[in-house]
Design a protein around this motif. Structure first.
Motif, short mmCIF file in Angstrom:
data_model
loop_
_atom_site.label_atom_id
_atom_site.label_comp_id
_atom_site.label_asym_id
_atom_site.label_seq_id
_atom_site.Cartn_x
_atom_site.Cartn_y
_atom_site.Cartn_z
N THR A 34 8.53 0.85 -25.30
CA THR A 34 10.31 0.85 -24.97
C THR A 34 10.84 0.99 -26.13
O THR A 34 10.60 1.19 -27.43
CB THR A 34 10.58 -0.83 -24.72
OG1 THR A 34 12.00 -0.97 -24.01
CG2 THR A 34 10.42 -1.92 -25.91
N ARG A 36 14.03 -0.11 -25.66
CA ARG A 36 15.46 -0.78 -25.72
C ARG A 36 15.32 -2.05 -26.79
O ARG A 36 14.40 -2.56 -26.60
CB ARG A 36 15.65 -1.27 -24.25
CG ARG A 36 16.24 -0.06 -23.94
CD ARG A 36 16.68 0.05 -22.29
NE ARG A 36 17.26 -0.69 -21.76
CZ ARG A 36 18.33 -0.47 -22.00
NH1 ARG A 36 18.85 0.77 -21.53
NH2 ARG A 36 19.65 -1.38 -21.19
N VAL A 41 14.35 -7.94 -17.51
CA VAL A 41 14.09 -7.45 -16.29
C VAL A 41 14.07 -8.03 -15.08
O VAL A 41 14.72 -9.24 -14.69
CB VAL A 41 12.04 -7.08 -17.33
CG1 VAL A 41 12.25 -6.62 -18.67
CG2 VAL A 41 11.58 -9.70 -17.00
N ASP A 101 21.55 -2.05 -15.75
CA ASP A 101 21.68 -1.45 -17.77
C ASP A 101 20.40 -2.37 -17.86
O ASP A 101 20.03 -3.21 -18.66
CB ASP A 101 22.69 -2.13 -18.86
CG ASP A 101 22.15 -1.46 -19.40
OD1 ASP A 101 21.67 -0.52 -20.61
OD2 ASP A 101 22.83 -2.13 -20.56
N LEU A 102 19.57 -3.09 -16.95
CA LEU A 102 18.11 -3.88 -17.09
C LEU A 102 17.10 -2.83 -18.22
O LEU A 102 17.17 -1.81 -18.42
CB LEU A 102 17.61 -4.04 -16.27
CG LEU A 102 17.72 -4.39 -14.82
CD1 LEU A 102 16.76 -4.42 -13.30
CD2 LEU A 102 18.12 -6.15 -15.60
N ASP A 103 15.85 -3.89 -18.96
CA ASP A 103 15.38 -2.72 -20.19
C ASP A 103 14.30 -2.80 -19.17
O ASP A 103 13.27 -2.44 -19.55
CB ASP A 103 14.85 -4.31 -20.79
CG ASP A 103 16.13 -4.41 -21.95
OD1 ASP A 103 16.97 -3.79 -22.41
OD2 ASP A 103 16.35 -5.91 -21.72
N GLY A 104 14.17 -3.28 -18.10
CA GLY A 104 12.02 -3.04 -16.87
C GLY A 104 12.42 -3.26 -15.80
O GLY A 104 13.34 -4.88 -15.83
N LEU A 132 18.29 0.26 -14.46
CA LEU A 132 17.49 0.15 -15.29
C LEU A 132 18.73 1.39 -16.27
O LEU A 132 19.69 2.30 -15.58
CB LEU A 132 16.34 1.02 -15.71
CG LEU A 132 15.26 0.23 -14.95
CD1 LEU A 132 13.91 1.50 -14.99
CD2 LEU A 132 14.91 -0.97 -15.76
N GLY A 136 14.45 2.33 -19.91
CA GLY A 136 13.96 1.49 -19.31
C GLY A 136 13.07 1.73 -18.69
O GLY A 136 12.63 3.08 -18.45
N ARG A 245 9.13 5.64 -17.78
CA ARG A 245 10.18 5.02 -18.51
C ARG A 245 11.93 6.33 -17.84
O ARG A 245 11.74 7.37 -17.73
CB ARG A 245 10.36 5.66 -20.20
CG ARG A 245 11.24 4.96 -20.85
CD ARG A 245 11.40 5.34 -22.62
NE ARG A 245 10.46 6.25 -23.06
CZ ARG A 245 9.29 6.81 -23.55
NH1 ARG A 245 8.84 5.73 -24.39
NH2 ARG A 245 9.44 8.15 -24.04
#
Length: 247
Positions: A34, A36, A41, A101-104, A132, A136, A245
């Protein structure tokens, strides 16, 4: 397949499932790849919420998505019993909406294999990409072609205990690398057993096909491993794990 009464017995049937290994895979992938700082998530195809709840208890900010209202009802009750807050949403993964805008994101326990139309797989990758943020991660596992074409082909599985017994028969379908799972359950009700049936359809694709679709959806494929190991897939690998990613 949206699961019906099966949801009530899913956790009992999955009692030996490797949830610790899935959680370790998530934690290792995020630690390694990652870019971020957050841990916001979404668990897609979350079922009864077992993995989402485990991650929430470990400090992750998790939402769960599943097509089955029955599974989500079980998941919500479990989260409340565990004292964690996990928002659950009834959505089709190919039409994922309302996240940004999620990280995963992750899809485990062959959730993606329930999409038998290749266009739905592509739509799912595109929808996850939109959900994401830049950098992400998308993590998922799928049955291998070998497992679908060889191990599942005309296979029969069965188990019996005092409260729940089942017969599970596998039938090839018309699509390449696909199987229909015919499940018959017998649930004890006092001195009698009540029968109910489920029909599930699954399909998988070659590794290179998944990689091509991921790249078209804006992902960089970082690794593909097999069977909860760090090793690349062999010809007889049963489950492939992807880490991708968003560019």
């Amino acid at each position: 397949m949206t699961y019906g009464r099966f949801a009530d017995w899913y956790d009992a049937l999955m009692a030996e499932a490797p949830y610790d290994a899935w959680q370790s895979f998530v934690e290792r992938a995020f630690a390694q790849y990652t870019k971020r700082p957050g841990r916001r998530v979404i668990d897609i195809g979350c079922g009864t919420g077992e993995l989402a709840i485990r991650l929430a208890k470990a400090g992750w900010q998790v939402s769960g998505v599943d097509l089955s209202e029955h599974m989500l009802a079980v998941a919500q009750a479990k989260a409340e019993a565990e004292g964690v807050e996990v928002p659950f949403f009834e959505q089709n993964m190919a039409e994922l909406d309302g996240f940004s805008d999620l990280d995963g994101a992750f899809l485990f326990c062959d959730a993606l294999n329930y999409l038998t139309d290749e266009e739905d797989v592509k739509r799912t990758f595109a929808a996850v990409s939109r959900a994401l943020g830049g950098g992400g991660l998308l993590l998922f596992d799928v049955h291998s072609v070998y497992k679908m074409d060889v191990l599942f082909r005309d296979a029969v599985f069965a188990d019996q205990d005092d409260d729940l017994s089942y017969i599970w028969m596998c039938h090839p379908l018309d699509w390449p690398h696909s199987v229909g799972h015919e499940l018959t359950f017998f649930v004890r009700r006092g001195d009698l057993y009540e029968r109910f049936d489920e029909w599930h359809e699954q399909r998988t694709f070659e590794r290179a096909v998944y990689e091509r679709w991921l790249e078209s959806a804006g992902f960089e494929v970082l690794e593909v491993t097999a069977d909860f190991t760090d090793a690349p897939p062999t010809e007889t690998a049963e489950r492939l794990f992807f880490v991708a990613r968003k560019r």
